[in-house]
Design a protein around this motif. Structure first.
Motif, PDB file in Angstrom:
ATOM      1  N   TYR A  44      -8.199  -4.061   0.402  1.00 46.89           N
ATOM      2  CA  TYR A  44      -8.499  -4.535   1.754  1.00 46.89           C
ATOM      3  C   TYR A  44      -8.163  -6.024   1.854  1.00 46.89           C
ATOM      4  O   TYR A  44      -8.499  -6.809   0.950  1.00 46.89           O
ATOM      5  N   SER A  45      -7.483  -6.372   2.993  1.00 43.89           N
ATOM      6  CA  SER A  45      -7.206  -7.777   3.350  1.00 43.89           C
ATOM      7  C   SER A  45      -6.514  -8.502   2.203  1.00 43.89           C
ATOM      8  O   SER A  45      -7.110  -9.313   1.485  1.00 43.89           O
ATOM      9  N   GLY A  46      -5.211  -8.233   2.062  1.00 44.14           N
ATOM     10  CA  GLY A  46      -4.500  -8.861   0.956  1.00 44.14           C
ATOM     11  C   GLY A  46      -3.037  -9.084   1.254  1.00 44.14           C
ATOM     12  O   GLY A  46      -2.549  -8.835   2.363  1.00 44.14           O
ATOM     13  N   GLU A  47      -2.313  -9.567   0.244  1.00 48.11           N
ATOM     14  CA  GLU A  47      -0.885  -9.831   0.346  1.00 48.11           C
ATOM     15  C   GLU A  47      -0.185  -9.297  -0.897  1.00 48.11           C
ATOM     16  O   GLU A  47      -0.766  -9.249  -1.992  1.00 48.11           O
ATOM     17  N   TRP A  48       1.124  -8.936  -0.686  1.00 45.01           N
ATOM     18  CA  TRP A  48       1.951  -8.366  -1.758  1.00 45.01           C
ATOM     19  C   TRP A  48       3.196  -9.236  -1.880  1.00 45.01           C
ATOM     20  O   TRP A  48       3.952  -9.390  -0.938  1.00 45.01           O
ATOM     21  N   PHE A  49       3.406  -9.821  -3.093  1.00 43.61           N
ATOM     22  CA  PHE A  49       4.606 -10.614  -3.368  1.00 43.61           C
ATOM     23  C   PHE A  49       5.404  -9.896  -4.455  1.00 43.61           C
ATOM     24  O   PHE A  49       4.847  -9.507  -5.486  1.00 43.61           O
ATOM     25  N   GLU A  50       6.734  -9.756  -4.227  1.00 50.44           N
ATOM     26  CA  GLU A  50       7.540  -9.002  -5.191  1.00 50.44           C
ATOM     27  C   GLU A  50       8.974  -9.509  -5.184  1.00 50.44           C
ATOM     28  O   GLU A  50       9.584  -9.676  -4.121  1.00 50.44           O
ATOM     29  N   ILE A  66      -0.117  -8.877  -6.468  1.00 51.22           N
ATOM     30  CA  ILE A  66      -0.895  -8.351  -5.351  1.00 51.22           C
ATOM     31  C   ILE A  66      -2.235  -9.064  -5.339  1.00 51.22           C
ATOM     32  O   ILE A  66      -2.947  -9.087  -6.355  1.00 51.22           O
ATOM     33  N   LEU A  67      -2.590  -9.619  -4.181  1.00 51.80           N
ATOM     34  CA  LEU A  67      -3.865 -10.301  -3.989  1.00 51.80           C
ATOM     35  C   LEU A  67      -4.639  -9.573  -2.914  1.00 51.80           C
ATOM     36  O   LEU A  67      -4.074  -9.161  -1.894  1.00 51.80           O
ATOM     37  N   ALA A  68      -5.951  -9.395  -3.126  1.00 50.01           N
ATOM     38  CA  ALA A  68      -6.780  -8.703  -2.141  1.00 50.01           C
ATOM     39  C   ALA A  68      -8.185  -9.264  -2.205  1.00 50.01           C
ATOM     40  O   ALA A  68      -8.666  -9.669  -3.277  1.00 50.01           O
ATOM     41  N   ASP A  69      -8.824  -9.267  -1.018  1.00 49.04           N
ATOM     42  CA  ASP A  69     -10.207  -9.751  -0.971  1.00 49.04           C
ATOM     43  C   ASP A  69     -11.161  -8.782  -1.648  1.00 49.04           C
ATOM     44  O   ASP A  69     -12.113  -9.194  -2.311  1.00 49.04           O
ATOM     45  N   PHE A  98      -1.321  -7.076   4.343  1.00 53.30           N
ATOM     46  CA  PHE A  98      -1.927  -5.793   4.727  1.00 53.30           C
ATOM     47  C   PHE A  98      -3.427  -5.994   4.912  1.00 53.30           C
ATOM     48  O   PHE A  98      -4.040  -6.913   4.346  1.00 53.30           O
ATOM     49  N   SER A  99      -3.969  -5.111   5.705  1.00 49.55           N
ATOM     50  CA  SER A  99      -5.425  -5.058   5.882  1.00 49.55           C
ATOM     51  C   SER A  99      -6.038  -3.904   5.103  1.00 49.55           C
ATOM     52  O   SER A  99      -7.209  -3.950   4.723  1.00 49.55           O
ATOM     53  N   ASN A 100      -5.246  -2.888   4.894  1.00 47.01           N
ATOM     54  CA  ASN A 100      -5.718  -1.720   4.133  1.00 47.01           C
ATOM     55  C   ASN A 100      -4.497  -1.091   3.458  1.00 47.01           C
ATOM     56  O   ASN A 100      -3.526  -0.748   4.124  1.00 47.01           O
ATOM     57  N   LYS A 101      -4.569  -0.955   2.137  1.00 49.32           N
ATOM     58  CA  LYS A 101      -3.416  -0.406   1.434  1.00 49.32           C
ATOM     59  C   LYS A 101      -3.888   0.380   0.212  1.00 49.32           C
ATOM     60  O   LYS A 101      -4.828  -0.011  -0.471  1.00 49.32           O
ATOM     61  N   ARG A 102      -3.178   1.476  -0.047  1.00 47.09           N
ATOM     62  CA  ARG A 102      -3.480   2.314  -1.211  1.00 47.09           C
ATOM     63  C   ARG A 102      -2.329   2.239  -2.211  1.00 47.09           C
ATOM     64  O   ARG A 102      -1.173   2.346  -1.832  1.00 47.09           O
ATOM     65  N   ILE A 103      -2.703   2.082  -3.474  1.00 49.71           N
ATOM     66  CA  ILE A 103      -1.715   1.980  -4.552  1.00 49.71           C
ATOM     67  C   ILE A 103      -2.066   3.015  -5.616  1.00 49.71           C
ATOM     68  O   ILE A 103      -3.233   3.168  -5.996  1.00 49.71           O
ATOM     69  N   VAL A 104      -1.042   3.683  -6.105  1.00 47.80           N
ATOM     70  CA  VAL A 104      -1.217   4.671  -7.177  1.00 47.80           C
ATOM     71  C   VAL A 104      -0.677   4.070  -8.475  1.00 47.80           C
ATOM     72  O   VAL A 104       0.494   3.677  -8.549  1.00 47.80           O
ATOM     73  N   LEU A 105      -1.531   3.984  -9.496  1.00 51.45           N
ATOM     74  CA  LEU A 105      -1.155   3.439 -10.802  1.00 51.45           C
ATOM     75  C   LEU A 105      -1.136   4.557 -11.835  1.00 51.45           C
ATOM     76  O   LEU A 105      -1.997   5.452 -11.825  1.00 51.45           O
ATOM     77  N   ASN A 106      -0.134   4.512 -12.711  1.00 47.11           N
ATOM     78  CA  ASN A 106      -0.043   5.512 -13.778  1.00 47.11           C
ATOM     79  C   ASN A 106      -1.152   5.278 -14.798  1.00 47.11           C
ATOM     80  O   ASN A 106      -1.341   4.169 -15.300  1.00 47.11           O
ATOM     81  N   PHE A 107      -1.857   6.341 -15.093  1.00 49.09           N
ATOM     82  CA  PHE A 107      -2.969   6.242 -16.045  1.00 49.09           C
ATOM     83  C   PHE A 107      -3.195   7.620 -16.654  1.00 49.09           C
ATOM     84  O   PHE A 107      -3.663   8.545 -15.989  1.00 49.09           O
TER      85      PHE A 107
END
Length: 655
Positions: free
Chosen positions: A213-219, A192-195, A239-248
């Protein structure tokens, strides 16, 4: 009958207040030193005050037995140093009370502290160790607070690696974000890349909410691959705006502590002794099994002909096997196969031996750890008594209170004890030394020192007299100081020059006769040196007579005479005859060849020095008589003429 006296109460108050203060100081120092070992593993974990309080509480309980000896050493030094500095100890001794009598109340208190120390190690210490280790492991395994560094990958988040190029500390914004997610393994890794973006922790502290914000997702989606298909599913998202939930998991979870109970430090003395029998029985069974397996190990022989087999059986029955002859009868292919199998069997045997060796070392290591811990419970308790009998007598000898000299001495004594104890423990743990020798090294070294200081202090003997040790060292090395006779400001009686000249000339006559009778350049008989008594009375008489003349001539005002007096050497009257004055010491030294050879050569050196001293004395006597004759022309310069002088015998007798 033991009665509590006012002196006992007074000394107990002096010691008790100091012990309480020094105990907390020593406990704090030990806790900080212990904490320093784990500070790198615990920092930045976001631990609560309750968890940290438990950490320090269990740590303090574990370190109390180690703080007792150091506190006793420091407090006893200061207490008796204060008594000596204020002359109270002198008044106590003047009243007919010895040092040991004045210490009897403190001895009882220190014995009680030693019992308390043993109780802590026996009951409280094992429980505290289990709780401490469980808490420490839980603290070490707790996920740290998210503190993303700039310019490097951060792997503190499970299943993800996060890279941030720049952070804004005021707004909390992250710039130049790169995320590698490996929840499905490396084959299904997502990039995942984002500005820019922002990270927040959820309320239950179980997840991280990352807004990008303002990024790309490669998978890659290999898990969804159709069987037999050559194409791998691939997904790309802009994507221009994306939310990701990470386990922590940011909470604190207490880990299981079952395995900690097998540690020797978590057991009482009775439990250690009981488990030692089981450990040694198991170790013996493993050793017997390894021995049986080694006896069953055989050699692999390839298929041979009937004739070769019968011949091999005959050779085996004769207990003689000629492997070279068997090997030469094989075909080249069989020889190559045999060599490969031999190499493989050798490698297998080597690996097996390495494994068995490591396993045996681990079993023996566990045995030694249990023995070390059992001995440590006793030695650490006894160290309270040993440190008291070092600190109290030293304080009485030094007579310095406060926190200056006592602290320095306490630190030096404790460093020596710590080095010996730690070195012995490591050597015993690594099976370089025996366990008993390693663990008792510090105790056996300090016990004679404690007895020595107690004996010296009780008898008011001089221990820290630098001049005494300097003189003893000079005697051992054969060194001596030079004469320093200076002009006296007040002279009550002038020297009797005629009598002094007579004595000096007679000393020269005795020296000449002594040099003729005693061949100082010849080696003495070792049997006479070490096993027969005898002193050189002639040299002693010459030395005493010379010292009397020097004492009389030191009252002169003539600087020339004073110059000659300083040329006279200080004669050693005994070192050239025997190594020691005590007969039994000479016999022991003579029987022990290395020491006997050293002292024999040392005595030969003293014989050469005595010969040189006698020549110096003889020449100086002649110069001194000439100087006296120059200042007093009526005094002759020969012994025969002096004997003819009227009243010379009366002057000598009066002197």
């Amino acid at each position: 009958m033991f009665r509590i006296k006012k002196l006992d109460i007074f000394i107990t108050k002096q010691f008790g207040l100091l012990f309480i203060g020094t105990f907390f100081i020593c406990q704090f120092v030990l806790m900080m030193q212990f904490l320093w070992r784990y500070v790198d593993e615990l920092i930045g974990k976001g631990l609560s005050l309750e968890v940290m309080a438990q950490f320090f509480w269990y740590m303090g309980l574990m370190l109390m037995p180690q703080a007792f000896p150091l506190a006793i050493l420091l407090s006893s030094l200061i207490a008796f140093g204060n008594l000596g500095e204020s002359s109270e100890l002198t008044a106590i001794k003047a009243a007919g009370i010895s040092l040991l009598q004045s210490m009897r109340s403190l001895i009882a208190i220190v014995i009680v502290i030693s019992c308390i120390s043993f109780y802590f190690q026996e009951v409280i210490g094992p429980k505290s160790f289990i709780s401490f280790r469980q808490l420490l492991i839980s603290m070490q395994q707790k996920n740290p607070e998210v503190e993303i560094p700039e310019g490097i990958f951060y792997d503190g988040i499970s299943g993800s690696n996060l890279y941030v190029q720049k952070k804004d500390m005021n707004t909390g914004m992250l710039y130049g974000i790169m995320i590698y997610r490996m929840n499905g393994g490396y084959e299904d890794a997502a990039v995942i890349l984002a500005d820019s973006g922002k990270m927040q922790t959820t309320e239950e502290k179980m997840h991280l909410l990352l807004t990008l914000y303002s990024g790309e997702w490669f998978e890659n989606m290999r898990s969804q691959d159709v069987a037999g298909s050559a194409n791998v599913p691939y997904r790309r998202e802009t994507f221009s705006n994306k939310r990701i939930v990470l386990n922590f998991d940011g909470g604190f979870n207490m880990q299981e502590a079952g395995w900690i109970a097998s540690d020797a430090r978590s057991k009482s003395m009775g439990k250690i002794l009981h488990d030692l029998d089981s450990i040694r029985e198991f170790n013996d069974s493993v050793g017997h099994q390894f021995y049986k397996e080694s006896k069953m190990t055989g050699f692999y022989l390839p298929t041979l002909t009937k004739t070769d087999s019968l011949k091999a059986v005959e050779e085996v029955q004769k207990d003689i096997i000629n492997f070279d002859s068997i090997y030469k009868k094989l075909t080249p292919e069989a020889k190559q196969r045999v060599m490969k199998m031999a190499v493989r069997d050798a490698q297998t045997a080597s690996v097996d031996l390495d494994y068995k060796g490591d396993y045996s070392d681990a079993l023996n290591h566990n045995d030694r750890l249990h023995m070390i811990e059992a001995i440590n419970k006793v030695t650490l308790s006894l160290s309270c008594l040993i440190f008291f009998f070092i600190g109290a007598p030293l304080g009485a000898i030094i007579r310095k209170g406060g926190l200056g000299v006592p602290v320095i001495i306490s630190v030096l004594v404790f460093i020596v004890y710590y080095i010996l104890e730690n070195t012995g423990m490591r050597m015993a743990r690594d099976d370089i030394w025996t366990v008993w020798f390693g663990k008792l090294l510090g105790t056996c070294t300090l016990t004679p020192i404690a007895v020595f200081f107690t004996y010296k202090a009780n008898n008011d003997s001089v221990v820290f007299n630098i001049d005494m040790y300097k003189q003893a060292l000079f005697n051992i090395l054969g060194l001596r100081s030079k004469r320093h006779i200076s002009s006296k400001e007040v002279i009550i009686e002038d020297p009797i020059y005629m009598a002094d000249a007579y004595h000096l000339l007679r000393i020269n006559e005795e020296i000449e006769q002594y040099s003729t009778e005693h061949q100082l350049l010849h080696l003495p008989n070792p049997v006479k040196v070490f096993f027969r008594p005898g002193d050189d009375q002639t040299i002693r008489r010459i030395s005493e007579e010379l010292e009397e003349v020097i004492e009389d001539l030191s009252n002169t005002k003539d600087r020339g005479v004073l110059t000659y007096l300083n040329r006279y050497p200080i004669v050693a009257t005994h070192a050239h005859t025997r190594p020691f004055r005590q007969k039994w010491l000479n016999i022991i030294t003579g029987l022990f060849l290395p020491a006997g050879l050293f002292f024999y050569l040392r005595m030969c050196r003293f014989r050469l020095r005595l010969r040189k001293d006698l020549n110096t004395i003889s020449k100086t006597n002649e110069l001194m008589v000439q100087r006296i004759a120059e200042k007093h022309p009526s005094i002759p310069v020969t012994l025969e003429e002096l004997k003819k002088m009227p009243l010379i015998i009366d002057l000598i007798n009066n002197k």
